[in-house]
Motif scaffolding. Structure first.
Motif, PDB file in Angstrom:
ATOM      1  N   ILE A  61      48.870  44.968  43.267  1.00  0.00           N
ATOM      2  CA  ILE A  61      49.818  44.889  42.148  1.00  0.00           C
ATOM      3  C   ILE A  61      51.063  44.076  42.489  1.00  0.00           C
ATOM      4  O   ILE A  61      52.004  44.034  41.708  1.00  0.00           O
ATOM      5  CB  ILE A  61      50.227  46.300  41.674  1.00  0.00           C
ATOM      6  CG1 ILE A  61      51.009  47.037  42.753  1.00  0.00           C
ATOM      7  CG2 ILE A  61      49.016  47.105  41.229  1.00  0.00           C
ATOM      8  CD1 ILE A  61      51.607  48.324  42.255  1.00  0.00           C
ATOM      9  N   ASP A  62      51.064  43.409  43.639  1.00  0.00           N
ATOM     10  CA  ASP A  62      52.252  42.657  44.048  1.00  0.00           C
ATOM     11  C   ASP A  62      52.646  41.586  43.036  1.00  0.00           C
ATOM     12  O   ASP A  62      53.838  41.389  42.759  1.00  0.00           O
ATOM     13  CB  ASP A  62      52.023  42.011  45.424  1.00  0.00           C
ATOM     14  CG  ASP A  62      52.073  43.026  46.557  1.00  0.00           C
ATOM     15  OD1 ASP A  62      52.557  44.154  46.315  1.00  0.00           O
ATOM     16  OD2 ASP A  62      51.632  42.696  47.676  1.00  0.00           O
ATOM     17  N   SER A  63      51.661  40.876  42.478  1.00  0.00           N
ATOM     18  CA  SER A  63      52.008  39.810  41.537  1.00  0.00           C
ATOM     19  C   SER A  63      52.633  40.363  40.259  1.00  0.00           C
ATOM     20  O   SER A  63      53.497  39.726  39.648  1.00  0.00           O
ATOM     21  CB  SER A  63      50.773  38.966  41.206  1.00  0.00           C
ATOM     22  OG  SER A  63      49.752  39.769  40.633  1.00  0.00           O
ATOM     23  N   LEU A  64      52.210  41.567  39.851  1.00  0.00           N
ATOM     24  CA  LEU A  64      52.829  42.206  38.686  1.00  0.00           C
ATOM     25  C   LEU A  64      54.275  42.574  38.998  1.00  0.00           C
ATOM     26  O   LEU A  64      55.177  42.368  38.164  1.00  0.00           O
ATOM     27  CB  LEU A  64      52.042  43.443  38.283  1.00  0.00           C
ATOM     28  CG  LEU A  64      52.630  44.277  37.138  1.00  0.00           C
ATOM     29  CD1 LEU A  64      52.738  43.455  35.856  1.00  0.00           C
ATOM     30  CD2 LEU A  64      51.788  45.533  36.896  1.00  0.00           C
ATOM     31  N   LEU A  65      54.526  43.111  40.190  1.00  0.00           N
ATOM     32  CA  LEU A  65      55.897  43.446  40.571  1.00  0.00           C
ATOM     33  C   LEU A  65      56.784  42.211  40.588  1.00  0.00           C
ATOM     34  O   LEU A  65      57.952  42.274  40.177  1.00  0.00           O
ATOM     35  CB  LEU A  65      55.915  44.120  41.953  1.00  0.00           C
ATOM     36  CG  LEU A  65      55.342  45.532  42.033  1.00  0.00           C
ATOM     37  CD1 LEU A  65      55.449  46.053  43.462  1.00  0.00           C
ATOM     38  CD2 LEU A  65      56.047  46.471  41.083  1.00  0.00           C
ATOM     39  N   ASP A  66      56.245  41.099  41.032  1.00  0.00           N
ATOM     40  CA  ASP A  66      57.026  39.861  41.038  1.00  0.00           C
ATOM     41  C   ASP A  66      57.459  39.492  39.620  1.00  0.00           C
ATOM     42  O   ASP A  66      58.607  39.078  39.394  1.00  0.00           O
ATOM     43  CB  ASP A  66      56.216  38.722  41.647  1.00  0.00           C
ATOM     44  CG  ASP A  66      55.981  38.885  43.140  1.00  0.00           C
ATOM     45  OD1 ASP A  66      56.723  39.662  43.781  1.00  0.00           O
ATOM     46  OD2 ASP A  66      55.044  38.248  43.672  1.00  0.00           O
ATOM     47  N   ASN A 252      37.932  45.883  37.184  1.00  0.00           N
ATOM     48  CA  ASN A 252      37.395  44.882  38.104  1.00  0.00           C
ATOM     49  C   ASN A 252      38.424  43.798  38.398  1.00  0.00           C
ATOM     50  O   ASN A 252      38.515  43.305  39.528  1.00  0.00           O
ATOM     51  CB  ASN A 252      36.124  44.260  37.515  1.00  0.00           C
ATOM     52  CG  ASN A 252      34.970  45.241  37.437  1.00  0.00           C
ATOM     53  OD1 ASN A 252      34.934  46.221  38.184  1.00  0.00           O
ATOM     54  ND2 ASN A 252      34.039  45.001  36.534  1.00  0.00           N
ATOM     55  N   ASP A 253      39.197  43.422  37.380  1.00  0.00           N
ATOM     56  CA  ASP A 253      40.230  42.403  37.576  1.00  0.00           C
ATOM     57  C   ASP A 253      41.287  42.876  38.577  1.00  0.00           C
ATOM     58  O   ASP A 253      41.734  42.100  39.436  1.00  0.00           O
ATOM     59  CB  ASP A 253      40.912  42.074  36.244  1.00  0.00           C
ATOM     60  CG  ASP A 253      40.028  41.253  35.317  1.00  0.00           C
ATOM     61  OD1 ASP A 253      39.093  40.599  35.822  1.00  0.00           O
ATOM     62  OD2 ASP A 253      40.270  41.283  34.094  1.00  0.00           O
ATOM     63  N   ILE A 254      41.674  44.144  38.484  1.00  0.00           N
ATOM     64  CA  ILE A 254      42.695  44.670  39.393  1.00  0.00           C
ATOM     65  C   ILE A 254      42.196  44.604  40.836  1.00  0.00           C
ATOM     66  O   ILE A 254      42.886  44.107  41.735  1.00  0.00           O
ATOM     67  CB  ILE A 254      43.074  46.117  39.018  1.00  0.00           C
ATOM     68  CG1 ILE A 254      43.779  46.142  37.666  1.00  0.00           C
ATOM     69  CG2 ILE A 254      43.983  46.728  40.097  1.00  0.00           C
ATOM     70  CD1 ILE A 254      44.077  47.540  37.157  1.00  0.00           C
ATOM     71  N   VAL A 255      40.993  45.090  41.050  1.00  0.00           N
ATOM     72  CA  VAL A 255      40.438  45.114  42.403  1.00  0.00           C
ATOM     73  C   VAL A 255      40.247  43.697  42.938  1.00  0.00           C
ATOM     74  O   VAL A 255      40.411  43.438  44.135  1.00  0.00           O
ATOM     75  CB  VAL A 255      39.109  45.896  42.424  1.00  0.00           C
ATOM     76  CG1 VAL A 255      38.465  45.822  43.805  1.00  0.00           C
ATOM     77  CG2 VAL A 255      39.345  47.357  42.034  1.00  0.00           C
ATOM     78  N   ALA A 256      39.931  42.770  42.034  1.00  0.00           N
ATOM     79  CA  ALA A 256      39.712  41.384  42.444  1.00  0.00           C
ATOM     80  C   ALA A 256      41.018  40.632  42.673  1.00  0.00           C
ATOM     81  O   ALA A 256      41.001  39.484  43.113  1.00  0.00           O
ATOM     82  CB  ALA A 256      38.873  40.657  41.399  1.00  0.00           C
ATOM     83  N   GLY A 257      42.137  41.277  42.372  1.00  0.00           N
ATOM     84  CA  GLY A 257      43.434  40.644  42.605  1.00  0.00           C
ATOM     85  C   GLY A 257      44.044  39.979  41.394  1.00  0.00           C
ATOM     86  O   GLY A 257      45.115  39.368  41.496  1.00  0.00           O
ATOM     87  N   ILE A 259      45.597  41.194  38.648  1.00  0.00           N
ATOM     88  CA  ILE A 259      46.200  42.309  37.917  1.00  0.00           C
ATOM     89  C   ILE A 259      46.848  41.847  36.629  1.00  0.00           C
ATOM     90  O   ILE A 259      46.921  42.591  35.650  1.00  0.00           O
ATOM     91  CB  ILE A 259      47.214  43.073  38.803  1.00  0.00           C
ATOM     92  CG1 ILE A 259      47.593  44.391  38.112  1.00  0.00           C
ATOM     93  CG2 ILE A 259      48.449  42.212  39.084  1.00  0.00           C
ATOM     94  CD1 ILE A 259      48.358  45.339  38.979  1.00  0.00           C
ATOM     95  N   LEU A 260      47.329  40.615  36.584  1.00  0.00           N
ATOM     96  CA  LEU A 260      47.968  40.128  35.365  1.00  0.00           C
ATOM     97  C   LEU A 260      46.963  40.062  34.217  1.00  0.00           C
ATOM     98  O   LEU A 260      47.300  40.382  33.069  1.00  0.00           O
ATOM     99  CB  LEU A 260      48.610  38.772  35.614  1.00  0.00           C
ATOM    100  CG  LEU A 260      49.773  38.776  36.606  1.00  0.00           C
ATOM    101  CD1 LEU A 260      50.306  37.362  36.805  1.00  0.00           C
ATOM    102  CD2 LEU A 260      50.892  39.692  36.138  1.00  0.00           C
ATOM    103  N   ALA A 261      45.729  39.667  34.504  1.00  0.00           N
ATOM    104  CA  ALA A 261      44.693  39.662  33.466  1.00  0.00           C
ATOM    105  C   ALA A 261      44.450  41.073  32.956  1.00  0.00           C
ATOM    106  O   ALA A 261      44.301  41.301  31.743  1.00  0.00           O
ATOM    107  CB  ALA A 261      43.402  39.064  34.014  1.00  0.00           C
ATOM    108  N   ALA A 262      44.398  42.044  33.865  1.00  0.00           N
ATOM    109  CA  ALA A 262      44.174  43.435  33.469  1.00  0.00           C
ATOM    110  C   ALA A 262      45.299  43.934  32.580  1.00  0.00           C
ATOM    111  O   ALA A 262      45.059  44.555  31.533  1.00  0.00           O
ATOM    112  CB  ALA A 262      44.043  44.323  34.703  1.00  0.00           C
TER     113      ALA A 262
END
Length: 355
Positions: A61-66, A252-257, A259-262
């Motif tokens: 979730i790092d990219s979401l936090l950014d 699946n999107d979250i696990v694949a990295g 998270i923004l799509a999810a």
């Protein structure tokens, strides 16, 4: 006889009076046109309950936090029950036993270590924050963390914990071994209140998160027992199985990295409409037997109204500032509808940070 005939005539006339739906005298949607100061901005981030997923880690979730850090909220609310509400529910165990077990932390060990009861801890939090220095010493952060724990606000305690240097994350100043162990364990728990809200608050230098959930509303469900949930499963079973496909893909999107799509999926208008249509709109039209679906629908509306009042209270601490509300995605449409009726609140689209 004439008197009786007159009474009957009046009653008949009264029943003949048409009943009209009442439109509100004032339309409160949007920022009040009379407002001449800056509105308080609120962004509602609909989220999955991350603890329900396998193989999801904080790094996902790092990219979401950014992105959320760019929004730079000055107050953050979470889907957690306030400590004071938990205290109220503890006073009525026969009514709230299930909610207490599910949503309220056992604070007895923390109170034993800090020597504060609920009221003392809440007063201590207010006193410390009311005179909080711009550069607090480690002992002050530990003391505030201890007060938050004893007050039943563990996520805010974690915000303080994370702003301590690693060497200063130790017992002392009201934190005992049980408190330290709890904070260390909570720091690794995979849920959105910890890994999105509390992490972001610590990163931005905020001193707390605001708990906004409500389960005093559970009394609406209390008279109906398990039969209500059996009926709701029947209602949910009428949904098209394909309606779950988007949620599977989001996981699946979250696990694949990605998270923004999810989170674009969780917060999209189409996802919100589908959630309402498949759940609450079906429930509100339940006409069978005891109409359990209508009780369920009423419970959810009561819960959301009370939750939104907590968001408004958090926003009052930063008038004209920015608020982020992190809440389960099915709450989002209600939050936005209710918040849009506040005089001085401007809703900010999640598209601002997700696209």
């Amino acid at each position: 006889m004439k008197y009786l005939a007159l009474v009957i005539s009046l009653i008949a006339t009264a029943w003949a009076v048409p009943i009209y739906a009442q439109m509100p005298a004032i339309n409160l949607r949007g920022v009040d046109e009379a407002l001449i100061v800056e509105p308080t901005q609120v962004m509602v981030l609909g989220t999955a309950h991350l603890a329900a997923f396998d193989n999801v880690e904080p790094r996902h979730i790092d990219s979401l936090l950014d992105r959320l850090a760019v929004y730079n909220p000055q107050a953050i609310t979470i889907e957690g029950v306030p400590g004071e509400t938990c205290e109220m529910m503890r006073a009525y165990p026969s009514e709230y036993a299930a909610a207490l077990d599910s949503y309220c932390t056992d604070v007895a060990p923390f109170r034993a270590e800090s020597a504060m009861n609920a009221a003392e801890a809440a007063a201590r939090v207010r006193a410390l924050l009311g005179d909080w220095p711009s550069t607090p010493a480690p002992a002050e952060r530990r003391s505030l963390a201890a007060a938050f724990l004893a007050a039943g606000e563990p996520y805010s305690a974690l915000v303080q914990w994370w702003q301590l240097d690693q060497a200063e994350r130790r017992s002392g100043d009201g934190l005992g071994m049980a408190s330290v162990a709890y904070l260390e364990n909570r720091a690794t728990s995979m849920n959105e209140s910890t890994q999105i809200a509390a992490r972001l608050a610590a990163r931005l230098g905020l001193e707390r998160v605001f708990t906004a959930d409500d389960h005093s509303s559970d009394l609406v469900l209390k008279p109906h027992g398990l039969a209500l949930w059996a009926r709701m499963r029947e209602i949910w079973d009428t949904n098209d199985p394909s309606s779950k496909d988007g949620y599977v893909q989001a996981e699946n999107d979250i696990v694949a990295g990605d998270i923004l799509a999810a989170y674009r999926f969780y917060n999209s208008p189409e996802t919100q409409r589908q959630a309402i249509n498949n759940d609450f709109r079906k429930a509100m039209n339940d006409s069978e037997g005891a109409q359990f679906g209508r009780a369920y629908n009423s419970w959810y509306q009561v819960r959301n109204l009370r939750m939104v009042s907590n968001v408004v209270a958090a926003g009052a601490t930063v008038p004209g500032g920015r608020v982020l509300s992190v809440v389960g995605a099915s709450h989002k449409p209600y939050f936005e509808a209710y918040l849009d009726m506040m005089h001085d609140i401007e809703l900010i689209s999640t598209d601002t940070i997700l696209n």
